[in-house]
Design a protein around this motif. Structure first.
Motif, PDB file in Angstrom:
ATOM      1  N   UNK A 101     -56.023 -23.296  70.428  1.00 54.72           N
ATOM      2  CA  UNK A 101     -54.981 -22.286  70.201  1.00 54.72           C
ATOM      3  C   UNK A 101     -53.749 -22.632  71.022  1.00 54.72           C
ATOM      4  N   UNK A 102     -52.593 -22.190  70.532  1.00 61.04           N
ATOM      5  CA  UNK A 102     -51.383 -22.207  71.349  1.00 61.04           C
ATOM      6  C   UNK A 102     -50.645 -20.889  71.154  1.00 61.04           C
ATOM      7  N   UNK A 103     -49.799 -20.556  72.097  1.00 61.66           N
ATOM      8  CA  UNK A 103     -49.138 -19.246  72.076  1.00 61.66           C
ATOM      9  C   UNK A 103     -47.716 -19.372  72.583  1.00 61.66           C
ATOM     10  N   UNK A 157     -51.400 -31.188  70.545  1.00 66.93           N
ATOM     11  CA  UNK A 157     -51.144 -32.496  71.148  1.00 66.93           C
ATOM     12  C   UNK A 157     -52.299 -32.883  72.057  1.00 66.93           C
ATOM     13  N   UNK A 158     -52.539 -34.184  72.171  1.00 66.99           N
ATOM     14  CA  UNK A 158     -53.499 -34.669  73.162  1.00 66.99           C
ATOM     15  C   UNK A 158     -52.912 -34.450  74.548  1.00 66.99           C
ATOM     16  N   UNK A 159     -53.762 -34.196  75.532  1.00 66.17           N
ATOM     17  CA  UNK A 159     -53.229 -33.940  76.884  1.00 66.17           C
ATOM     18  C   UNK A 159     -52.308 -35.029  77.411  1.00 66.17           C
ATOM     19  N   UNK A 160     -52.569 -36.291  77.054  1.00 72.85           N
ATOM     20  CA  UNK A 160     -51.712 -37.358  77.575  1.00 72.85           C
ATOM     21  C   UNK A 160     -50.355 -37.424  76.883  1.00 72.85           C
ATOM     22  N   UNK A 161     -50.142 -36.625  75.841  1.00 73.30           N
ATOM     23  CA  UNK A 161     -48.840 -36.561  75.172  1.00 73.30           C
ATOM     24  C   UNK A 161     -47.920 -35.511  75.788  1.00 73.30           C
ATOM     25  N   UNK A 162     -48.453 -34.618  76.592  1.00 75.30           N
ATOM     26  CA  UNK A 162     -47.726 -33.436  77.036  1.00 75.30           C
ATOM     27  C   UNK A 162     -46.699 -33.735  78.121  1.00 75.30           C
ATOM     28  N   UNK A 163     -45.638 -32.933  78.098  1.00 72.55           N
ATOM     29  CA  UNK A 163     -44.653 -32.976  79.175  1.00 72.55           C
ATOM     30  C   UNK A 163     -45.287 -32.441  80.451  1.00 72.55           C
ATOM     31  N   UNK A 164     -45.016 -33.116  81.561  1.00 72.20           N
ATOM     32  CA  UNK A 164     -45.604 -32.694  82.826  1.00 72.20           C
ATOM     33  C   UNK A 164     -44.551 -32.242  83.826  1.00 72.20           C
ATOM     34  N   UNK A 165     -43.394 -32.840  83.791  1.00 73.89           N
ATOM     35  CA  UNK A 165     -42.319 -32.466  84.726  1.00 73.89           C
ATOM     36  C   UNK A 165     -41.011 -32.363  83.968  1.00 73.89           C
ATOM     37  N   UNK A 166     -40.116 -31.509  84.434  1.00 74.71           N
ATOM     38  CA  UNK A 166     -38.783 -31.374  83.860  1.00 74.71           C
ATOM     39  C   UNK A 166     -37.856 -30.747  84.889  1.00 74.71           C
ATOM     40  N   UNK A 221     -47.694 -22.033  75.755  1.00 72.37           N
ATOM     41  CA  UNK A 221     -48.953 -22.467  76.365  1.00 72.37           C
ATOM     42  C   UNK A 221     -49.914 -22.914  75.283  1.00 72.37           C
ATOM     43  N   UNK A 222     -50.856 -23.776  75.656  1.00 70.98           N
ATOM     44  CA  UNK A 222     -51.856 -24.245  74.710  1.00 70.98           C
ATOM     45  C   UNK A 222     -53.186 -24.464  75.386  1.00 70.98           C
ATOM     46  N   UNK A 223     -54.246 -24.431  74.590  1.00 73.09           N
ATOM     47  CA  UNK A 223     -55.582 -24.661  75.141  1.00 73.09           C
ATOM     48  C   UNK A 223     -55.779 -26.115  75.551  1.00 73.09           C
ATOM     49  N   UNK A 224     -54.799 -26.977  75.244  1.00 75.58           N
ATOM     50  CA  UNK A 224     -54.846 -28.377  75.671  1.00 75.58           C
ATOM     51  C   UNK A 224     -54.339 -28.561  77.100  1.00 75.58           C
ATOM     52  N   UNK A 225     -53.955 -27.474  77.743  1.00 79.64           N
ATOM     53  CA  UNK A 225     -53.537 -27.541  79.136  1.00 79.64           C
ATOM     54  C   UNK A 225     -52.050 -27.385  79.361  1.00 79.64           C
ATOM     55  N   UNK A 226     -51.267 -27.297  78.295  1.00 83.91           N
ATOM     56  CA  UNK A 226     -49.821 -27.165  78.487  1.00 83.91           C
ATOM     57  C   UNK A 226     -49.445 -25.730  78.828  1.00 83.91           C
ATOM     58  N   UNK A 227     -48.482 -25.580  79.728  1.00 82.74           N
ATOM     59  CA  UNK A 227     -47.899 -24.273  80.031  1.00 82.74           C
ATOM     60  C   UNK A 227     -46.520 -24.509  80.628  1.00 82.74           C
TER      61      UNK A 227
END
Length: 449
Positions: free
Chosen positions: A25-27, A101-110, A164-170
């Motif tokens: 899921x994502x929200x 998205x796969x976790x390794x595709x996600x933005x981590x810093x900005x 946010x997503x269940x793949x760890x993105x927030x």
């Protein structure tokens, strides 16, 4: 609500979706405030203020997905949203391309400070907005020949967004905008003409003055008095900087991955082909500071970055989110956009077309006899063929000089031919999300008298 509150809301939505049986899921949570004031005839005509919060939840059950939205943040509503979304997903058709998205595709810093997307100047009160609108109206009335001001408006808005997503993105960000506009009317009866001016900025300090905007609107309206139809025939057409971005907008729509995947784009077979003149580049830069189309990551949590859409006149790629990229066997370009009520889809961010070396006056001098388009109405664009037809008004050019105003005409051509032959001026406003100068199209069909 604070950014922490919005982060907690999106996390609650994800947790509720998992508890209801979603595999992923994502929200998204969007909290916004807007204030607008309209004046007419020296008095307040309309004032409005709104604020609220909207939630969106997308769930996936296997390769099936569903999306629900609400403006209620209660625990009960969040639980019901998740339950209904999962039930809807069970009934949805399989989509082999859906997925986070796969976790390794996600933005981590900005770096949000570098993007300058939010002006911390306090929200203006309605009286301040009314004063600005009245100043613009008075400046338009002061122009000789202006009979009335249809409306002068001032507005402010700010939004906080969290994804946010269940793949760890927030992650989230805030953006603000301030606007001022004026519409003036000159002449009377059948000779009545109307024109406008306006400005929209992120920072209050960058906004043009109300006097400048009102005066420009009045002068533009007066300049249109005495308009008549141009002759019918084939002529060069110069698209004024105020309307030239629409041409590039048609190109951007045609390279959108959703259109390409459906096979419904007039550029569907043009990858690595010439679509603009030699030497022209079209650059997308979602990290341009102080610009309305900037963002640190897209709606699927992928990092955004500058890319070249057209290089030296050649189309280099499509605009893709994850799903359309998978359909086409390509990687996402980090261009996913979404609201609360629908899943992500591809969208363009800030774009800039190379400017030329000639001024608009140079192009007018060199085009001989033709039409300078300053406004357009209506639109008939065939997305499959690129056939183009629009109602237009502007200024008639005779032997390289402006002779009179024109209206009630139609300009027509084919976008592929038009764009391959454009000649850019050097007058683009660089603060806009779409930086496009005046564009000369050497030959189009005019239907007038």
């Amino acid at each position: 609500m604070t950014p922490s509150d919005l982060s907690n809301l999106t996390a609650r939505l994800i947790d509720a979706a998992k508890a209801a049986g979603a595999d992923a899921a994502d929200s998204i949570a969007i909290q916004g405030t807007s204030v607008s004031v309209d004046v007419r005839a020296g008095a307040l005509e309309h004032a409005e203020r709104s604020e609220g919060i909207d939630l969106g939840l997308r769930v996936m059950v296997g390769q099936k997905q569903a999306n629900v939205s609400s403006s209620d943040v209660s625990d009960r509503t969040i639980s019901e949203m998740a339950t209904r979304a999962v039930a809807m997903a069970h009934e949805a058709p399989e989509d082999p391309h859906a997925g986070l998205a796969d976790p390794d595709q996600l933005a981590r810093t900005w770096d949000m400070d570098a993007l300058q997307m939010y002006d911390a100047t306090p929200e203006p009160n309605p009286a301040e907005l009314e004063t600005s609108a009245l100043e613009a109206e008075a400046a338009a009335h002061a122009v000789s020949g202006v009979e009335q001001v249809q409306q002068a408006s001032a507005a402010y808005g700010e939004r906080s967004i969290w994804l946010a997503g269940s793949n760890g993105f927030s992650g989230g960000y805030r953006r603000s905008d301030r606007g001022l506009s004026c519409v003036a009317i000159a002449g009377s009866g059948a000779d009545m003409e109307r024109d406008y001016d306006g400005d929209s900025r992120i920072f209050q300090a960058d906004l043009r003055s109300a006097t400048d905007i009102g005066h420009a609107a009045g002068e533009r309206a007066v300049a249109r008095i005495g308009a008549r139809k141009p002759p019918t025939g084939a002529y060069p057409v110069l698209f004024d900087e105020r309307v030239a971005a629409t041409l590039i907008g048609h190109l951007l729509a045609a390279v959108n991955g959703a259109s390409i995947a459906r096979g419904s784009s007039w550029l569907r077979d043009s990858l690595d082909q010439q679509v603009l003149p030699d030497g022209l580049n079209l650059i997308e830069d979602p990290l341009r500071p102080r610009t309305s189309g900037s963002r640190p990551f897209d709606a699927e949590g992928l990092p955004t970055q500058a890319r070249t859409i057209v290089e030296n006149g050649v189309l280099t790629g499509w605009t893709l989110d994850l799903a359309t990229g998978r359909k086409l066997g390509m990687a996402s370009t980090g261009n996913a956009a979404r609201g609360t009520s629908s899943p992500p889809s591809p969208s363009s961010w800030n774009v800039s077309l190379d400017q030329g070396t000639a001024s608009r006056a140079d192009l007018i001098r060199d085009m001989g006899t033709g039409l300078l388009v300053t406004s357009m109405i209506g639109s008939t664009i065939n997305p499959n063929t690129g056939d183009y037809s629009r109602g237009a008004a502007g200024l008639w050019i005779e032997n390289g000089e402006i002779t009179h105003t024109v209206n009630e005409c139609t300009i027509a051509g084919n976008l592929a031919d038009m764009l391959r032959n454009i000649v850019p001026a050097n007058d683009a406003r660089t603060h806009l999300s779409r930086v496009v100068p005046s564009l000369l199209v050497p030959g189009m069909t005019l239907a007038g008298n």
